[in-house]
Design an enzyme around this catalytic site. Structure first.
Site, PDB file in Angstrom:
ATOM      1  N   SER A  61     -12.641  -5.790   2.115  1.00  0.00           N
ATOM      2  CA  SER A  61     -13.680  -5.027   1.397  1.00  0.00           C
ATOM      3  C   SER A  61     -15.080  -5.477   1.798  1.00  0.00           C
ATOM      4  O   SER A  61     -15.939  -5.731   0.938  1.00  0.00           O
ATOM      5  CB  SER A  61     -13.477  -5.139  -0.128  1.00  0.00           C
ATOM      6  OG  SER A  61     -12.191  -4.731  -0.512  1.00  0.00           O
ATOM      7  N   PRO A  62     -15.366  -5.573   3.096  1.00  0.00           N
ATOM      8  CA  PRO A  62     -16.674  -6.086   3.534  1.00  0.00           C
ATOM      9  C   PRO A  62     -17.812  -5.120   3.229  1.00  0.00           C
ATOM     10  O   PRO A  62     -18.977  -5.518   3.282  1.00  0.00           O
ATOM     11  CB  PRO A  62     -16.493  -6.252   5.051  1.00  0.00           C
ATOM     12  CG  PRO A  62     -15.452  -5.239   5.420  1.00  0.00           C
ATOM     13  CD  PRO A  62     -14.503  -5.211   4.250  1.00  0.00           C
ATOM     14  N   TYR A  73       0.855  -1.198   0.000  1.00  0.00           N
ATOM     15  CA  TYR A  73       0.000   0.000   0.000  1.00  0.00           C
ATOM     16  C   TYR A  73       0.886   1.240   0.000  1.00  0.00           C
ATOM     17  O   TYR A  73       1.463   1.621   1.014  1.00  0.00           O
ATOM     18  CB  TYR A  73      -0.949   0.009   1.204  1.00  0.00           C
ATOM     19  CG  TYR A  73      -1.872  -1.192   1.303  1.00  0.00           C
ATOM     20  CD1 TYR A  73      -2.197  -1.960   0.176  1.00  0.00           C
ATOM     21  CD2 TYR A  73      -2.439  -1.558   2.514  1.00  0.00           C
ATOM     22  CE1 TYR A  73      -3.044  -3.051   0.270  1.00  0.00           C
ATOM     23  CE2 TYR A  73      -3.293  -2.653   2.611  1.00  0.00           C
ATOM     24  CZ  TYR A  73      -3.579  -3.396   1.491  1.00  0.00           C
ATOM     25  OH  TYR A  73      -4.428  -4.491   1.590  1.00  0.00           O
TER      26      TYR A  73
END
Ligand SMILES: NC(=O)c1ccc[n+]([C@@H]2O[C@H](COP(=O)([O-])OP(=O)(O)OC[C@H]3O[C@@H](n4cnc5c(N)ncnc54)[C@H](OP(=O)(O)O)[C@@H]3O)[C@@H](O)[C@H]2O)c1
Length: 318
Positions: free
Chosen positions: A206-207, A59
Site C-alpha cells: 500500500s505505498p 485474495y
C-alpha cells in the site's frame, strides 16, 4: 527500468513491483471485474521491467492467483519474480482468520502452484504470524516447501524484529513485506534498518496509501459500496477530510517538479533504502505506466525533507 536485488542475494527485480490484490479483491465493485484489462496490465508491467508480481491465496480467496496464473501463461511466467502468500483465511471477500499451522502451509503451496500455473514460486510469504502457532513451526513448514523444490525464497509480512530473528534461526528470510508509505511509517525506526543490516529485501505494501496519496479520493462517498477502504479509520469522512491536507502537500511537491502525486509517493518510499521495492497495486494501464515511471525519479534533498515533515494522518491503519 532500474533494478535492484531482493535483499543482498535474492533475484534481480525492477525497483517498482506490481501488487495484484485489487484486481479481484478488497477494492472497487468486485462484481464489475475487468479481467482482460488486468491481464493486460500484468503483461505490460513485465514489458516495462516491473518484474516482481505479488499476489496471495487469500485474495478472493484464490481468484487473484487464478487471474495471475492466466496472465503469466504462455511464457510470461519466466520473465517474472513471482511472489505469493499463505496464512490469512478469507471467505466471500472478507478476512475470517489466520492459519499458520504447518499442515495448512504444506497443503496450501500445492493449491497456489496449481492456480499460478507454475511448478515453483520465487517468493513464498507468510502473510501474517498466527499468534496460536510459534513462528518457528510455521517457518519450518515454509522451509519444507523450499526443500521440496516448490519455492525459491521465503518472506515474512507485518512482523517485528524479534519475529524476523526467530525465523532467521530456522531458515533465511529473503524479504519482509509491510505497509510503508508517506502516511504509514511504522517500519522506519526498527524493522527497515534491521532488514538493511541483514541484507533482507523490504517490500512496502500500500505505498500509495491505498490510492489516497495519489489523490484518488476527496470524500468517503467516492468509495464504492463494497470497497474495503470503507471499513478503514483513515477513510472515514472526518478523518479523510483532515487527511486531504497530506494528499494536497504531496500534490504540491509533484506539481513543482512536474510529475504525478503517485510518482512522488513511490519515489519517497524507494528513497528509504537500496533493497526497498514497493509493490503499488493497480488494474489501470495508465496508472501502471505512471508508477513504473517513479523508478527513474530521484527526489531532491528539499523535496525529501518536505515529505519527511508531513504530519501524521488522522485515524489508524486498520
Ligand atoms: N502483506 C499484506 O498484508 C498486504 C496488505 C495490503 C496490500 N498488499 C499488497 O500490496 C499491494 C499494493 O497495495 P494496495 O493495492 O493496498 O494499495 P496502493 O498500492 O497503495 O494503492 C492502490 C490504489 O491506488 C490506485 N492507484 C494505483 N496507481 C495509481 C496512480 N498512479 N494514480 C492514481 N491512483 C493509483 C489503484 O487504483 P486502480 O486499482 O483502480 O488502478 C488502487 O485504488 C497489493 O496489491 C498487495 O499485493 C499486501
Amino acid at each position: 527500468m532500474r533494478t535492484t536485488t531482493l535483499g543482498a542475494s535474492g533475484p534481480e527485480v525492477g525497483v517498482v513491483g506490481l501488487g495484484c490484490m485489487g484486481m479481484t479483491f478488497a477494492y472497487d465493485r468486485q462484481g464489475e471485474r475487468d479481467d482482460d484489462t488486468s491481464i493486460a496490465v500484468v503483461r505490460q508491467a513485465i514489458d516495462l521491467g516491473v518484474t516482481l508480481i505479488d499476489t496471495a491465496d487469500a485474495y478472493g480467496p484464490y481468484t487473484n492467483e487464478e487471474l495471475v496464473g492466466r496472465a503469466l501463461a504462455g511464457g510470461w511466467r519466466d520473465r517474472t519474480v513471482l511472489a505469493t502468500k499463505v496464512g490469512i483465511l478469507t471467505a466471500d471477500g472478507k478476512a475470517t482468520g489466520l492459519d499458520g499451522r504447518p499442515e495448512h502451509i504444506r497443503r496450501s503451496i500445492d493449491g497456489s502452484l496449481s492456480r499460478l500455473g507454475t511448478d515453483r514460486v520465487d517468493l513464498y510469504q507468510l502473510h501474517r504470524v498466527d499468534p496460536r502457532v510459534p513462528i518457528e513451526e510455521s517457518w519450518g513448514a515454509m522451509a519444507e516447501t523450499v526443500a521440496a523444490g516448490k519455492v525459491r525464497h521465503l518472506g515474512l509480512s507485518e512482523v517485528t524484529v524479534e519475529q524476523i530473528r526467530r525465523a532467521q534461526a530456522v531458515h533465511p528470510v529473503a524479504t519482509v513485506q509491510s505497509e510503508l508509505s508517506l502516511w504509514t511509517r511504522d517500519p522506519l525506526p526498527e524493522v527497515l534498518p534491521y532488514c538493511q543490516e541483514q541484507g533482507i529485501g523490504f517490500l512496502p505494501f500500500s505505498p500509495l496509501g491505498r490510492g489516497f496519496l495519489a489523490g484518488r479520493f476527496t470524500s468517503f462517498d467516492d468509495l464504492p459500496a463494497d470497497d474495503f477502504r470503507r471499513e478503514l479509520p483513515r477513510f472515514q469522512q472526518d478523518a479523510l477530510r483532515a487527511n486531504l491536507a497530506i494528499a494536497g502537500q504531496v500534490r504540491q511537491v509533484a506539481d513543482r517538479i512536474g510529475v504525478t502525486p503517485a510518482q512522488v509517493a513511490l519515489a519517497w518510499v524507494i528513497a528509504q533504502g537500496r533493497h526497498v521495492v514497493p509493490i503499488p497495486g493497480t488494474k489501470t494501464p495508465a496508472y501502471l505506466v505512471d508508477n513504473a515511471g517513479a523508478a527513474g525519479l530521484e527526489l531532491g534533498k528539499e523535496d525529501l525533507a518536505e515529505l519527511d515533515a508531513l504530519p501524521a494522518p488522522e485515524g489508524g491503519r486498520y
